[in-house]
Design an enzyme around this catalytic site. Structure first.
Site, PDB file in Angstrom:
ATOM      1  N   TYR A  53       0.846  -1.189   0.000  1.00 20.08           N
ATOM      2  CA  TYR A  53       0.000   0.000   0.000  1.00 20.08           C
ATOM      3  C   TYR A  53       0.886   1.245   0.000  1.00 20.08           C
ATOM      4  CZ  TYR A  53      -4.005  -2.980   1.271  1.00 20.08           C
ATOM      5  OH  TYR A  53      -4.997  -3.941   1.294  1.00 20.08           O
ATOM      6  N   GLY A 212     -17.319   1.745  -2.846  1.00 19.66           N
ATOM      7  CA  GLY A 212     -17.953   3.058  -2.698  1.00 19.66           C
ATOM      8  C   GLY A 212     -19.261   3.206  -3.438  1.00 19.66           C
TER       9      GLY A 212
END
Length: 327
Positions: A53, A212
Site C-alpha cells: 500500500y 464506494g
C-alpha cells in the site's frame, strides 16, 4: 464498539476495521491522523494495511501515528505480504520473500510484532506448505501473533487451513481470511465462506461498500473528488457501475429511505452481520466519511429488509452448489 473473536482464536477485534489502502498516496498525514483518531475514539481497534500500500508508505505513516497519536497497545495491526508491484510477477509466496517482507514491514511500522499477518495472495509457483511454513516461523519467532490469508479461493483456503490443523501445536491455525465481500460482490458465498465457517476462519471483508458504489454517490454522476473520478482508481470502481449493480444500489437506497438512514449504513450493516463475518474493513477518505460509517454501530437491519436485499443481489449458484434433492 462491539468486539468479536477472529475465527476460533482468542484474538478480539472491533467489528469494523479501518483500511489504509490509500494512505501515503491519496491520503496524506493530516487526513490519516484524523482517521486514526476518530477510529480509536470510537472504540475501533483493527487497522488493516499491507506492505504494497503506497509502496510501503501506508505502513510507515501508520507507524508514525502510533508513535505520537494512538498507543500501539490499543490497536490490532494487520498487515500483508506476498503481493508484488511487478506486472510480470504479481505474487511471491516463497519463504524467503515473505519473511524478508515481514522484517521490512516491522521496521516501517516501528513495532516488534504485528497482531495479524496475512499472505496477500496465493502463489501457484511456490509449494503451499513452504508459504505456510513462513507463517509458522513468523509466529514462533514472536514477530507475528496470529496468521491468515487473503484473496484465496475456496479450495486454496480449505487446503491451507486443513494443512495447518493437521499438526496441532506445531503449526499455526489460520485465524482470518480477507476477501472482497459486499452486496455487489457475493462470489465468496459459493465456496470460500462455507469453507471459512467450517474451518473456524474469521472473515474480514474488504470493499464492503462495493468500492464506494453502494453509498449511492454514483447513481446519477461520478463526483470528481471520488475514487471513480480519479485517474488511477477509476478502473477499480468501473466494474460496479453496470445495470445489474444499479438495481442493487436502488434497492439499498429504497431500504435506507424506509429505515430513515443512509445507503452506506444499510450496505455496511448487511455485510457486517452476515454469517462468518468478523469485521468489514472500511476505507474512508477523511474523518467525516469515517464518522458516518462508524455510526452504523447501533443499526441492525430488520429480517424482511435483509431478505429483500438478499433476493435482489443473489448470485447464481447452480450445480454442484445447488441442493441435489431439487435437481
Amino acid at each position: 464498539m462491539e468486539q468479536r473473536h477472529l475465527g476460533r482464536t482468542g484474538l478480539r477485534v472491533s467489528r469494523i476495521g479501518l483500511g489504509t489502502l490509500t494512505w501515503g498516496r491519496d491520503t496524506g498525514e493530516h487526513d490519516a491522523a484524523g482517521l486514526l483518531k476518530v477510529f480509536w475514539e470510537a472504540g475501533g481497534t483493527l487497522v488493516d494495511t499491507a506492505d504494497v500500500y503506497g509502496d510501503g508508505e501506508a505502513e510507515y505513516l501508520l507507524g508514525q501515528l502510533m508513535e505520537r497519536l494512538v498507543p500501539r497497545r490499543d490497536l490490532v495491526i494487520c498487515t500483508k505480504a506476498g503481493s508484488l508491484p511487478d506486472p510480470e510477477r504479481r505474487v511471491d509466496g516463497s519463504r524467503g520473500h515473505l519473511l524478508a517482507a515481514l522484517d521490512a514491514s516491522l521496521a516501517r511500522l516501528g513495532t516488534d510484532y504485528v497482531d495479524l499477518w496475512q499472505v496477500h495472495a496465493y502463489d501457484p509457483g511456490t509449494p503451499l506448505e513452504e508459504t505456510l511454513q513462513a507463517l509458522d516461523t513468523a509466529v514462533n519467532s514472536g514477530r507475528v501473533r496470529y496468521a491468515g490469508v487473503s484473496n484465496f479461493c475456496g479450495w486454496q483456503l480449505a487446503k491451507a487451513a486443513t494443512w495447518q490443523l493437521a499438526a496441532p501445536g506445531t503449526r499455526t491455525r489460520l485465524a482470518g481470511a480477507q476477501m472482497e465481500y459486499s452486496l455487489l460482490q457475493r462470489g465468496i458465498e459459493r465456496e470460500v465462506l462455507p469453507a471459512a465457517i467450517d474451518l473456524g476462519v474469521g472473515l474480514l471483508p474488504s470493499s464492503p461498500l462495493g468500492r464506494g458504489v453502494l453509498t449511492g454517490k454514483y447513481r446519477h454522476t461520478t463526483p470528481t473528488d471520488s475514487r471513480g473520478g480519479s485517474e488511477h482508481l477509476a478502473p477499480f470502481v468501473a466494474p460496479y457501475l453496470d445495470d445489474a449493480a444499479s438495481r442493487i444500489v436502488d434497492a439499498v437506497a429504497t431500504a435506507a429511505d424506509g429505515l430513515a438512514t443512509t445507503p452506506l449504513h444499510v450496505a455496511l450493516a448487511w455485510v457486517r452481520d452476515r454469517p462468518g463475518v468478523v469485521a468489514p474493513v472500511v476505507g474512508a477518505r477523511n474523518a467525516t466519511q469515517l464518522t458516518a460509517a462508524l455510526s452504523v454501530e447501533s443499526l441492525s437491519l430488520p429480517d424482511e429488509i435483509c431478505r429483500a436485499l438478499d433476493d435482489v443481489s443473489a448470485p447464481v449458484h447452480r450445480y454442484p452448489d445447488q441442493d441435489w434433492s431439487t435437481l
